[in-house]
Design a protein around this motif. Structure first.
Motif, PDB file in Angstrom:
ATOM      1  N   LEU A  18     -25.012  54.140  55.460  1.00 31.23           N
ATOM      2  CA  LEU A  18     -24.364  54.344  56.751  1.00 31.23           C
ATOM      3  C   LEU A  18     -22.919  53.908  56.608  1.00 31.23           C
ATOM      4  N   ARG A  19     -22.053  54.507  57.420  1.00 31.19           N
ATOM      5  CA  ARG A  19     -20.683  54.028  57.484  1.00 31.19           C
ATOM      6  C   ARG A  19     -20.365  53.643  58.914  1.00 31.19           C
ATOM      7  N   LEU A  20     -20.062  52.380  59.094  1.00 35.41           N
ATOM      8  CA  LEU A  20     -19.658  51.893  60.402  1.00 35.41           C
ATOM      9  C   LEU A  20     -18.156  52.013  60.547  1.00 35.41           C
ATOM     10  N   SER A  21     -17.732  52.292  61.762  1.00 37.74           N
ATOM     11  CA  SER A  21     -16.318  52.417  62.052  1.00 37.74           C
ATOM     12  C   SER A  21     -15.957  51.489  63.204  1.00 37.74           C
ATOM     13  N   CYS A  22     -14.781  50.919  63.145  1.00 40.40           N
ATOM     14  CA  CYS A  22     -14.288  50.061  64.226  1.00 40.40           C
ATOM     15  C   CYS A  22     -12.922  50.575  64.627  1.00 40.40           C
ATOM     16  N   ALA A  23     -12.806  51.009  65.870  1.00 36.43           N
ATOM     17  CA  ALA A  23     -11.544  51.509  66.396  1.00 36.43           C
ATOM     18  C   ALA A  23     -10.888  50.451  67.265  1.00 36.43           C
ATOM     19  N   ALA A  24      -9.636  50.188  66.994  1.00 34.71           N
ATOM     20  CA  ALA A  24      -8.893  49.187  67.757  1.00 34.71           C
ATOM     21  C   ALA A  24      -7.904  49.867  68.685  1.00 34.71           C
ATOM     22  N   SER A  25      -7.806  49.379  69.896  1.00 28.97           N
ATOM     23  CA  SER A  25      -6.858  49.940  70.859  1.00 28.97           C
ATOM     24  C   SER A  25      -6.358  48.840  71.771  1.00 28.97           C
ATOM     25  N   GLY A  26      -5.311  49.136  72.498  1.00 30.09           N
ATOM     26  CA  GLY A  26      -4.761  48.181  73.430  1.00 30.09           C
ATOM     27  C   GLY A  26      -3.280  47.950  73.183  1.00 30.09           C
ATOM     28  N   ARG A  27      -2.776  46.979  73.872  1.00 30.36           N
ATOM     29  CA  ARG A  27      -1.361  46.675  73.744  1.00 30.36           C
ATOM     30  C   ARG A  27      -1.062  46.153  72.343  1.00 30.36           C
ATOM     31  N   THR A  28       0.187  46.035  72.034  1.00 31.36           N
ATOM     32  CA  THR A  28       0.626  45.701  70.678  1.00 31.36           C
ATOM     33  C   THR A  28      -0.417  44.855  69.950  1.00 31.36           C
ATOM     34  N   PHE A  29      -0.939  45.439  68.925  1.00 29.29           N
ATOM     35  CA  PHE A  29      -2.088  44.834  68.256  1.00 29.29           C
ATOM     36  C   PHE A  29      -1.820  44.813  66.775  1.00 29.29           C
ATOM     37  N   SER A  30      -1.590  43.662  66.224  1.00 30.22           N
ATOM     38  CA  SER A  30      -1.310  43.550  64.804  1.00 30.22           C
ATOM     39  C   SER A  30      -1.988  42.316  64.234  1.00 30.22           C
ATOM     40  N   PRO A  31      -3.308  42.372  64.116  1.00 25.90           N
ATOM     41  CA  PRO A  31      -4.004  41.231  63.535  1.00 25.90           C
ATOM     42  C   PRO A  31      -3.749  41.135  62.045  1.00 25.90           C
ATOM     43  N   ASN A  32      -3.961  39.985  61.494  1.00 28.55           N
ATOM     44  CA  ASN A  32      -3.849  39.809  60.053  1.00 28.55           C
ATOM     45  C   ASN A  32      -5.134  40.184  59.332  1.00 28.55           C
ATOM     46  N   PHE A  33      -6.267  39.969  60.000  1.00 27.14           N
ATOM     47  CA  PHE A  33      -7.563  40.208  59.367  1.00 27.14           C
ATOM     48  C   PHE A  33      -8.503  40.930  60.330  1.00 27.14           C
ATOM     49  N   MET A  34      -9.339  41.747  59.755  1.00 25.68           N
ATOM     50  CA  MET A  34     -10.454  42.347  60.481  1.00 25.68           C
ATOM     51  C   MET A  34     -11.725  41.970  59.738  1.00 25.68           C
ATOM     52  N   GLY A  35     -12.752  41.664  60.512  1.00 25.00           N
ATOM     53  CA  GLY A  35     -14.000  41.254  59.884  1.00 25.00           C
ATOM     54  C   GLY A  35     -15.191  42.006  60.435  1.00 25.00           C
ATOM     55  N   TRP A  36     -16.251  42.017  59.654  1.00 25.09           N
ATOM     56  CA  TRP A  36     -17.542  42.537  60.099  1.00 25.09           C
ATOM     57  C   TRP A  36     -18.545  41.393  60.081  1.00 25.09           C
ATOM     58  N   PHE A  37     -19.318  41.322  61.132  1.00 26.03           N
ATOM     59  CA  PHE A  37     -20.368  40.327  61.287  1.00 26.03           C
ATOM     60  C   PHE A  37     -21.656  41.050  61.660  1.00 26.03           C
ATOM     61  N   ARG A  38     -22.774  40.352  61.540  1.00 30.71           N
ATOM     62  CA  ARG A  38     -24.033  40.932  61.996  1.00 30.71           C
ATOM     63  C   ARG A  38     -24.909  39.844  62.594  1.00 30.71           C
TER      64      ARG A  38
END
Length: 119
Positions: A18-38
């Motif tokens: 499977l391939r999971l996707s995470c879409a980010a939206s909203g006001r100015t958004f510039s994180p340093n890291f993105m993570g996956w948890f379960r």
């Protein structure tokens, strides 16, 4: 308001992908890291993988290393989790999260997408 939305979960047989996707939206958004948890019902949420949005460096926990791969598409504000050779013990709700600064401190979370792996 920053929003994260996961998609791509579902039911798959053991050994499948499977391939999971995470879409980010909203006001100015510039994180340093993105993570996956379960999270398995009744258990604590556990970290799975993360990616640094600056240089693309990644980290995966041992239980998924060699089977899962986290990646990013900055132009689309998306992060992916490619999951191969799935096992029944991978069954969980998967969440993506964004960390503004430090990889150990996540500030925004999605609602989760369920993955069920049948044996």
């Amino acid at each position: 308001q920053v929003q994260l939305e996961e998609s791509g979960g579902g039911l798959v047989q053991a050994g499948g992908s499977l391939r999971l996707s995470c879409a980010a939206s909203g006001r100015t958004f510039s994180p340093n890291f993105m993570g996956w948890f379960r999270q398995i019902p009744g258990k604590e949420r556990e970290f799975v993988a993360r990616i640094a949005l600056t240089d693309g460096s990644t980290y995966h926990v041992d239980s998924v290393k060699g089977r899962f791969t986290v990646s990013r598409d900055i132009s689309k504000n998306r992060v992916y989790l490619q999951m191969n050779k799935l096992k029944p013990e991978d069954t969980a709700v998967y969440y993506c999260a964004a960390a503004k600064n430090n990889w150990w401190q996540y500030d925004y979370w999605g609602q989760g997408t369920a993955v069920t792996v049948s044996s």
